[in-house]
Design an enzyme around this catalytic site. Sequence first.
Site, PDB file in Angstrom:
ATOM      1  N   ARG A 162       8.903  66.308   9.933  1.00 52.55           N
ATOM      2  CA  ARG A 162      10.328  66.508  10.108  1.00 52.55           C
ATOM      3  C   ARG A 162      10.996  66.333   8.749  1.00 52.55           C
ATOM      4  O   ARG A 162      10.548  65.538   7.914  1.00 52.55           O
ATOM      5  CB  ARG A 162      10.914  65.508  11.100  1.00 52.55           C
ATOM      6  CG  ARG A 162      10.334  65.612  12.511  1.00 52.55           C
ATOM      7  CD  ARG A 162      10.894  64.520  13.400  1.00 52.55           C
ATOM      8  NE  ARG A 162      10.375  64.609  14.763  1.00 52.55           N
ATOM      9  CZ  ARG A 162       9.245  64.024  15.178  1.00 52.55           C
ATOM     10  NH1 ARG A 162       8.540  63.282  14.323  1.00 52.55           N
ATOM     11  NH2 ARG A 162       8.840  64.160  16.427  1.00 52.55           N
TER      12      ARG A 162
ATOM     13  N   LYS B  22       9.959  59.605  14.136  1.00 49.14           N
ATOM     14  CA  LYS B  22      10.976  59.563  15.182  1.00 49.14           C
ATOM     15  C   LYS B  22      10.557  58.543  16.235  1.00 49.14           C
ATOM     16  O   LYS B  22       9.412  58.521  16.670  1.00 49.14           O
ATOM     17  CB  LYS B  22      11.112  60.952  15.809  1.00 49.14           C
ATOM     18  CG  LYS B  22      12.227  61.087  16.823  1.00 49.14           C
ATOM     19  CD  LYS B  22      12.310  62.525  17.311  1.00 49.14           C
ATOM     20  CE  LYS B  22      13.423  62.707  18.319  1.00 49.14           C
ATOM     21  NZ  LYS B  22      13.505  64.114  18.791  1.00 49.14           N
TER      22      LYS B  22
ATOM     23  N   HIS C  52      12.875  72.833   9.951  1.00 53.72           N
ATOM     24  CA  HIS C  52      12.107  72.681  11.182  1.00 53.72           C
ATOM     25  C   HIS C  52      11.259  73.915  11.473  1.00 53.72           C
ATOM     26  O   HIS C  52      10.269  73.833  12.209  1.00 53.72           O
ATOM     27  CB  HIS C  52      13.048  72.398  12.354  1.00 53.72           C
ATOM     28  CG  HIS C  52      12.490  71.441  13.361  1.00 53.72           C
ATOM     29  ND1 HIS C  52      12.183  70.132  13.061  1.00 53.72           N
ATOM     30  CD2 HIS C  52      12.172  71.597  14.672  1.00 53.72           C
ATOM     31  CE1 HIS C  52      11.718  69.526  14.142  1.00 53.72           C
ATOM     32  NE2 HIS C  52      11.693  70.406  15.126  1.00 53.72           N
TER      33      HIS C  52
ATOM     34  N   ARG D 144       7.834  73.237  10.484  1.00 54.83           N
ATOM     35  CA  ARG D 144       7.125  72.361  11.428  1.00 54.83           C
ATOM     36  C   ARG D 144       6.547  73.199  12.573  1.00 54.83           C
ATOM     37  O   ARG D 144       5.412  72.973  13.010  1.00 54.83           O
ATOM     38  CB  ARG D 144       8.083  71.296  11.942  1.00 54.83           C
ATOM     39  CG  ARG D 144       7.465  70.259  12.886  1.00 54.83           C
ATOM     40  CD  ARG D 144       8.419  69.084  13.036  1.00 54.83           C
ATOM     41  NE  ARG D 144       8.080  68.205  14.137  1.00 54.83           N
ATOM     42  CZ  ARG D 144       7.174  67.227  14.070  1.00 54.83           C
ATOM     43  NH1 ARG D 144       6.492  67.034  12.951  1.00 54.83           N
ATOM     44  NH2 ARG D 144       6.943  66.450  15.112  1.00 54.83           N
TER      45      ARG D 144
END
Length: 378
Positions: A205, A231, A310, A313
Amino acid sequence: MELPAGPDGALVAATRQIAAWAAGLPGLPPDDGSRYSIRRLTVAWNLESWGRSRHTAVAHRRDLSTYLDWCVRERLDPLDARPTDLSQFAVWRELGGGRAAKASTVARALASVSSWYTHLVANTDGRVARNPVAAVKRPAVNAHTSRTAGLTLDEVDLLLAQADAELANRTERWREAPTPARHARYLAALRNRALLRLLADLGLRISEALDRDLDDLTSNAGHRTLRFRAKGGDSRERPLPAHTLEALDEYLAARAAAVDRSVDPLSGPLFATTGSDGQLGRLAEPNVFVWLRALAKAAGIASAGRLSPHSLRHAFATGARQAGIPLEDVQDAMGHADPRTTRRYDRDRHNLDRDPAHELAKRRASRRTSPTASNGAA
């Protein structure tokens, strides 16, 4: 609010920032100086989120500010709000609110406000007796799809090649005329290339990457690794592949040379900016968005204007699955608690070439033509 003692400058800075934000929130009672005033509890609530994820803490602040602004416009005391009020807030966010919000945005806003109320219920001795969000139906969010703009693996390669080209250009221009401005742009190109490779090769992230300090680089079991807080607050450690290390080492060597020292004594953010006063700062997420989209446009990628960090990712998950990496290994690498989340990131999961029917048919044909199958039929 008293600042925490100790050498952790990041914590002190975050506390000051959060306290300043809470002091300016509309619709809340003035701070009466007590430890458990609403505003001080709001600081504590957001600081707890910051300890788990700085990205989440920022989102919580944004969502609560929006909610409290709405309460002021509605002449509603947020401490006396009822479920019907929160339902109206959700409708306002979804259908209007200045700009209509996606279901996922509304759901996140309700989750932020719910977290705040839960904290107040637990700490106000009855002043806030219930969480009004608890009885509110959240917008349905499709857990199996993602609205993040995707990147094919070929497009990721184009991005990486464009970053190499920009670095080569900055290097040449600096060597032709070694001015301070050109050297700063050369260092920025080295930094950006290293960050891009980190995101592409590890699927981190963006907050996990930008929050890193130099002392998060370490070694373990023969691997050079990066430690980070993921996270949810989990401590993670990932190995750094040679492709990433090459760019990181070159960037850090140039950064050390700029201050006439070796790499080892360097400190501060892993991905740094230098202010006009010469002080190091931390590269900010909005700047990465702007740079990444400009890079993608220069690379000729059609979706350049919609890309985000993102997107890399997602590409990591898709590439790993295409390479035959087991789902559970990709899940572990990405830090997902639920494999369904990992599958949502896999853009290639609906590829008809991956349908199990193909492999089953091949195996069935193999059984029919094998000597054992023939003998059994006789």
